[in-house]
Design an enzyme around this catalytic site. Structure first.
Site, PDB file in Angstrom:
ATOM      1  N   LYS A 146     -17.882 -19.081   0.737  1.00 54.11           N
ATOM      2  CA  LYS A 146     -19.331 -19.128   0.939  1.00 54.11           C
ATOM      3  C   LYS A 146     -20.128 -18.328  -0.074  1.00 54.11           C
ATOM      4  CE  LYS A 146     -19.503 -19.998   5.854  1.00 54.11           C
ATOM      5  NZ  LYS A 146     -19.905 -19.463   7.160  1.00 54.11           N
ATOM      6  N   ARG A 159       0.826  -1.218   0.000  1.00 50.36           N
ATOM      7  CA  ARG A 159       0.000   0.000   0.000  1.00 50.36           C
ATOM      8  C   ARG A 159       0.856   1.263   0.000  1.00 50.36           C
ATOM      9  NH1 ARG A 159      -4.970  -1.988   3.942  1.00 50.36           N
ATOM     10  NH2 ARG A 159      -6.254  -2.706   2.213  1.00 50.36           N
ATOM     11  N   GLY A 164      -8.751 -10.285  -1.036  1.00 50.91           N
ATOM     12  CA  GLY A 164      -7.578 -10.578  -0.209  1.00 50.91           C
ATOM     13  C   GLY A 164      -6.976 -11.946  -0.506  1.00 50.91           C
TER      14      GLY A 164
HETATM   15  P1  ADP Z   1     -11.356 -13.412  -1.303  1.00 47.81           P
HETATM   16  O1  ADP Z   1     -10.657 -12.989  -0.039  1.00 47.81           O
HETATM   17  O2  ADP Z   1     -10.408 -13.442  -2.458  1.00 47.81           O
HETATM   18  O3  ADP Z   1     -12.596 -12.587  -1.585  1.00 47.81           O
HETATM   19  P2  ADP Z   1     -12.809 -15.515   0.023  1.00 47.81           P
HETATM   20  O4  ADP Z   1     -12.442 -14.945   1.343  1.00 47.81           O
HETATM   21  O5  ADP Z   1     -14.220 -15.422  -0.397  1.00 47.81           O
HETATM   22  O6  ADP Z   1     -11.836 -14.933  -1.128  1.00 47.81           O
HETATM   23  O7  ADP Z   1     -12.487 -17.078   0.005  1.00 47.81           O
HETATM   24  C1  ADP Z   1     -11.237 -17.605   0.269  1.00 47.81           C
HETATM   25  C2  ADP Z   1     -11.330 -18.816   1.153  1.00 47.81           C
HETATM   26  O8  ADP Z   1     -12.151 -19.826   0.594  1.00 47.81           O
HETATM   27  C3  ADP Z   1      -9.965 -19.445   1.364  1.00 47.81           C
HETATM   28  O9  ADP Z   1      -9.647 -19.396   2.728  1.00 47.81           O
HETATM   29  C4  ADP Z   1     -10.142 -20.862   0.870  1.00 47.81           C
HETATM   30  O10 ADP Z   1      -9.458 -21.818   1.672  1.00 47.81           O
HETATM   31  C5  ADP Z   1     -11.630 -21.069   0.995  1.00 47.81           C
HETATM   32  N1  ADP Z   1     -12.095 -22.176   0.142  1.00 47.81           N
HETATM   33  C6  ADP Z   1     -12.051 -22.255  -1.195  1.00 47.81           C
HETATM   34  N2  ADP Z   1     -12.529 -23.428  -1.630  1.00 47.81           N
HETATM   35  C7  ADP Z   1     -12.880 -24.143  -0.534  1.00 47.81           C
HETATM   36  C8  ADP Z   1     -13.442 -25.443  -0.321  1.00 47.81           C
HETATM   37  N3  ADP Z   1     -13.733 -26.259  -1.349  1.00 47.81           N
HETATM   38  N4  ADP Z   1     -13.672 -25.819   0.952  1.00 47.81           N
HETATM   39  C9  ADP Z   1     -13.372 -24.988   1.968  1.00 47.81           C
HETATM   40  N5  ADP Z   1     -12.846 -23.753   1.848  1.00 47.81           N
HETATM   41  C10 ADP Z   1     -12.608 -23.339   0.598  1.00 47.81           C
END
Ligand code: ADP
Ligand code: MG
Length: 396
Positions: free
Chosen positions: A197, A39, A354
């Site tokens: 989710k 940043r 993130g």
């Molecule tokens: P971002 O921060 O890029 O927006 P998210 O926070 O929505 O992404 O999602 C990232 C998380 O989703 C990671 O911690 C990853 O481990 C989890 N994840 C992805 N696929 C699965 C899965 N099949 N089962 C459990 N967790 C998952």
């Protein structure tokens, strides 16, 4: 081409003028040390240009959540020295007490960081008295902090209505990239939405199905869609209560002519830890005691073909539990495909979030994407199609 928002190119002569610049200096710290200075580096273009043009550069930023209290543990003073090293220029620190006198001693080209904006309760409530207090110190306002632009705070939005307001270079680059990705993209457009989710990204999914040609769903949220389609997902992370919502999204996509891609093979394990025994199975073959932790190689291969036929990609969310090997395999493979297509000039690729940024760094391809946004909440709100108040205030 005239941009929809004013930039540093529209400022005219600024020598000797006091420019209040909103930056995001909210860096992660551990034991008093900065653990990631991304940043700080992102501010270089704007701050360097303004100082070189002879402005008196006054940086506004928040740090932590002091909730309107002057909490010394969240002072920006200790950040001044490391920030100065990143900029390669001297940086002064200006406390709120006596700020006007301190600013009056600054010369053209000088750079100062003002104390934490959130030491005032009126920062987060966008209170006119707080806006006045900030505005009294400057003649012009530059917002360079896209990552804080989803908040209508005094230093991110209020000031833009009080002083002549401009987008900084980092903000400009971010807005240009986002416009290319979803505002006025070349079709076909693909969106990858992954992560844990569905519930955290409902608005994103609902917005994207009306915009993109291909919606690629991966990560834990794919399980919710698979379950809604009657697949037994075993012990996988899954929001069974959102089955009807998932069905609605699929139906909307169908009406809008958006092809939704759900995985047809997956990587499963009985335990969620590094390098457990795994199986690659068709989604209909997941056992009751297994978890889906990544999408499978056949799915990745067909998604790579989808990307080869697309002109634009916007990506948020990993396809699997990428922090735990080998469940980063699909994310890394598809990220490498997207990066290669981008380097070939056939794809505009924009990613954010993130964990997504962490995953792209892990794949070693972040620099090969057209643009990677490090803004978390603001990037997601933009993907939801919301007008960000800090951005709206910069429109011509
Ligand atoms: P971002 O921060 O890029 O927006 P998210 O926070 O929505 O992404 O999602 C990232 C998380 O989703 C990671 O911690 C990853 O481990 C989890 N994840 C992805 N696929 C699965 C899965 N099949 N089962 C459990 N967790 C998952
Ligand atoms: Mg996340």
């Amino acid at each position: 081409m005239t941009k929809a928002f004013r930039t540093l190119d529209d400022m005219g002569e600024i020598r000797g003028r006091r420019v209040l610049v909103r930056e995001d200096l909210n860096v992660p710290m551990a034991d008093g040390h900065i653990t990631d200075d991304t940043r700080l580096r992102a501010t270089l273009a704007t701050i360097g240009e303004l100082a070189d043009r002879g402005a008196i550069v006054l940086i506004l930023a928040h740090f932590g959540r002091p909730k309107g209290q002057r909490d010394p543990s969240m002072s920006l003073a200790p950040l001044t020295a490391p920030y100065s090293r990143v900029l390669g220029r001297p940086v002064r620190f200006v406390d709120w007490d006596g700020a006007a006198d301190a600013v009056a001693t600054l010369r053209p080209g000088d750079i100062a960081v003002l104390e934490n904006t959130r030491f005032f309760a009126g920062e987060e409530t966008n209170d006119p008295a707080t806006i006045d207090r900030f505005a009294a110190l400057g003649d012009l306002y530059v917002n360079d902090a896209f990552s804080a632009a989803h908040r209508a705070h005094a230093s991110t939005e209020g000031l833009a209505h009080r002083l002549p307001a401009f987008a900084g270079r980092a903000m400009e680059a971010e807005l240009d990239a986002l416009e290319k990705a979803l505002g006025d993209p070349s079709h076909p457009v693909a969106a990858v939405v992954g992560g844990a989710k569905v519930s955290s990204k409902l608005a994103v999914l609902e917005h994207l199905v009306g915009l993109v040609d291909h919606l690629i769903i991966g990560g834990g949220m794919a399980n919710t869609f698979l379950a809604a389609r009657g697949v037994n997902v075993g012990k996988s992370l899954c929001e069974h209560d959102l089955a009807a919502t998932a069905e609605d999204i699929l139906a909307t996509a169908d009406r809008a002519g958006c092809t939704v891609h759900l995985p047809y093979d997956v990587v499963v394990a009985k335990e969620f830890r590094a390098d457990p025994p795994t199986r690659i199975v068709n989604v209909y073959e997941v056992a009751a005691d297994e978890m889906i932790l990544d999408i499978g190689p056949a799915a990745v291969e067909s998604l790579a073909d989808v990307l080869k036929n697309c002109r634009t990609l916007v990506w948020n969310g990993p396809l699997g539990a990428f922090e735990t090997p080998p469940f980063d395999t699909a994310t890394v493979a598809l990220a490498r495909t997207a990066a290669a297509l981008t380097q070939d000039g056939s794809l505009v690729s924009v990613a954010g979030g993130g964990d997504t940024v962490a995953a792209l760094n892990q794949a070693g391809v972040a620099a090969d994407f057209t643009f990677v946004s490090t803004a978390g909440g603001a990037f997601l709100e933009w993907m939801e199609g919301r007008d960000l108040p800090g951005v709206a205030a910069l429109k011509r």
